[in-house]
Design an enzyme around this catalytic site. Structure first.
Site, mmCIF file in Angstrom:
data_model
loop_
_atom_site.group_PDB
_atom_site.id
_atom_site.type_symbol
_atom_site.label_atom_id
_atom_site.label_comp_id
_atom_site.label_asym_id
_atom_site.label_seq_id
_atom_site.Cartn_x
_atom_site.Cartn_y
_atom_site.Cartn_z
ATOM 1 N N TYR A 1 -4.426 -13.311 -1.093
ATOM 2 C CA TYR A 1 -4.561 -13.273 -2.545
ATOM 3 C C TYR A 1 -3.573 -14.250 -3.206
ATOM 4 O O TYR A 1 -3.783 -14.670 -4.331
ATOM 5 C CB TYR A 1 -4.260 -11.864 -3.083
ATOM 6 N N GLY A 2 -2.505 -14.553 -2.463
ATOM 7 C CA GLY A 2 -1.400 -15.333 -3.046
ATOM 8 C C GLY A 2 -1.789 -16.708 -3.548
ATOM 9 O O GLY A 2 -1.079 -17.317 -4.346
ATOM 10 N N THR B 1 1.047 -9.642 -5.327
ATOM 11 C CA THR B 1 0.193 -10.567 -6.078
ATOM 12 C C THR B 1 -0.805 -9.772 -6.918
ATOM 13 O O THR B 1 -1.015 -10.071 -8.091
ATOM 14 C CB THR B 1 -0.540 -11.513 -5.099
ATOM 15 N N HIS C 1 4.858 -8.834 3.066
ATOM 16 C CA HIS C 1 5.221 -9.223 4.431
ATOM 17 C C HIS C 1 6.729 -9.400 4.657
ATOM 18 O O HIS C 1 7.186 -9.386 5.790
ATOM 19 C CB HIS C 1 4.543 -10.552 4.790
ATOM 20 N N ASP D 1 -4.123 -3.361 -0.289
ATOM 21 C CA ASP D 1 -3.408 -4.637 -0.182
ATOM 22 C C ASP D 1 -4.432 -5.727 0.087
ATOM 23 O O ASP D 1 -5.579 -5.442 0.466
ATOM 24 C CB ASP D 1 -2.395 -4.561 0.981
ATOM 25 N N SER D 2 -3.994 -6.973 -0.059
ATOM 26 C CA SER D 2 -4.873 -8.103 0.265
ATOM 27 C C SER D 2 -5.179 -8.138 1.761
ATOM 28 O O SER D 2 -6.104 -8.814 2.185
ATOM 29 C CB SER D 2 -4.187 -9.397 -0.139
ATOM 30 N N GLU E 1 2.119 -13.134 10.109
ATOM 31 C CA GLU E 1 0.804 -12.790 10.670
ATOM 32 C C GLU E 1 0.608 -13.388 12.063
ATOM 33 O O GLU E 1 -0.168 -12.878 12.861
ATOM 34 C CB GLU E 1 -0.310 -13.213 9.707
ATOM 35 N N CYS F 1 0.195 -4.691 -2.802
ATOM 36 C CA CYS F 1 0.276 -6.146 -2.848
ATOM 37 C C CYS F 1 0.995 -6.613 -4.125
ATOM 38 O O CYS F 1 0.603 -6.235 -5.231
ATOM 39 C CB CYS F 1 -1.154 -6.685 -2.835
ATOM 40 N N CYS G 1 7.022 -9.560 -1.798
ATOM 41 C CA CYS G 1 5.784 -9.759 -1.035
ATOM 42 C C CYS G 1 5.735 -8.716 0.080
ATOM 43 O O CYS G 1 6.772 -8.396 0.679
ATOM 44 C CB CYS G 1 5.770 -11.165 -0.439
HETATM 45 N N1 DGL Z 1 -0.022 -9.073 -0.038
HETATM 46 C C1 DGL Z 1 0.411 -10.328 -0.617
HETATM 47 C C2 DGL Z 1 1.592 -10.055 -1.561
HETATM 48 O O1 DGL Z 1 2.321 -9.083 -1.424
HETATM 49 C C3 DGL Z 1 0.789 -11.342 0.456
HETATM 50 C C4 DGL Z 1 -0.405 -11.868 1.234
HETATM 51 C C5 DGL Z 1 -1.416 -12.602 0.376
HETATM 52 O O2 DGL Z 1 -1.129 -13.698 -0.139
HETATM 53 O O3 DGL Z 1 -2.500 -12.074 0.232
HETATM 54 O O4 DGL Z 1 1.818 -10.819 -2.467
#
Ligand code: DGL
Length: 262
Positions: A38-39, A71, A182, A6-7, A148, A69, A180
């Site tokens: 990453y978003g 993204t 989160h 994941d990011s 977060e 992730c 997403c």
């Molecule tokens: N892990 C990213 C997603 O699921 C969310 C956090 C990010 O922007 O890196 O899109």
């Protein structure tokens, strides 16, 4: 071993669902905390990071890869599948299939980062499988930092969620995809604000369904995934905040090791 990346740390929602479904398998998690989020990044950059992350997991023995992730799933899946020969699972197609599995789904809402929503990938996949459905997408960029920060029960969070969901509510979506990593942490608030009659699709649960089907068809792959039920978690940068969120998502402490080679 199941490799998950994941990011950052949000992908532990996916790791947690994977562990629940495959408790005996060994799981290796990599969170790219040094380069998160990453978003907000370009597809080209996310593709490059995803290749490095996959290589990191494979070098340590992962024999299947899960892109937790959304993204990265939207930007890098095709490239990873072209580059690596192991099975690569992404979170978008399973969530779309889960949303479409109920024939009552007519208007599907999707929320995610700017990168995911801007890519239009959910809409494309939904329209390819079910052209008669309507799709309403909304980027919700503030939700990742709120999770977060651990602001799960704050009135500000409830207000922001309500605000983001307003256009989806006005268009009377009957299904809502949490696109997403989160957002499952905010599932309770999201469900209350969008309305209890709206079916919520959690992509962490959807990808596990896809993995389950795959393992049933490929028992030889399942055999390579270890049998100790071990979880090892690597991050590209360690901060106390990330350890706190990891504990909140997994309901237990996880030792986070620093990856030196990504
Ligand atoms: N892990 C990213 C997603 O699921 C969310 C956090 C990010 O922007 O890196 O899109």
């Amino acid at each position: 071993m199941i490799g998950i990346f994941d990011s950052g740390i949000g992908g532990l929602t996916v790791a947690s669902a994977v562990i629940r479904e495959f408790p005996d398998c060994d799981v290796l998690y990599f969170g790219d905390t040094a380069r998160t989020p990453y978003g907000t990044k370009s597809a080209e950059t996310i593709e490059r990071y995803s290749i490095e992350n996959t290589r990191f997991l494979m070098d340590r023995g992962a024999s299947i890869i899960v892109i937790a992730c959304n993204t990265a799933s939207s930007a890098a899946t095709e490239r990873l599948r072209a580059e690596f020969s192991v099975p690569i699972f992404e979170v978008i197609t399973p969530a779309v299939k889960m949303a479409l599995a109920d024939p009552k789904s007519k208007r599907i809402g999707v929320i995610g980062t700017r990168g995911t929503i801007g890519s239009g990938i959910y809409e494309k996949k939904i329209k390819a499988l079910a052209p008669d459905k309507s799709v309403v997408s909304e980027p919700c960029p503030l939700l990742v930092p709120l999770v977060e920060e651990g602001w799960l029960e704050k009135p500000e969070t409830r207000m922001i969620v309500k605000d983001y969901l307003h256009p989806l509510k006005t268009r009377q979506v009957d299904t809502l995809i949490l696109g997403c990593t989160h957002y499952p942490v905010l599932k309770g608030i999201i469900s209350r604000k969008i309305g209890k009659r709206v079916r919520i699709i959690d992509s962490s649960l959807a990808v596990v369904e896809a993995m389950k089907e795959y393992m049933e068809e490929h028992p030889e792959v399942k055999k390579e995934l270890g049998n100790q039920g071990r979880l090892s978690a690597y991050v590209s940068d360690i901060t106390p905040q990330f350890s706190k969120i990891a504990k909140m998502i997994l309901n237990r402490s996880v030792p986070l090791s620093k990856a030196s080679s990504v």
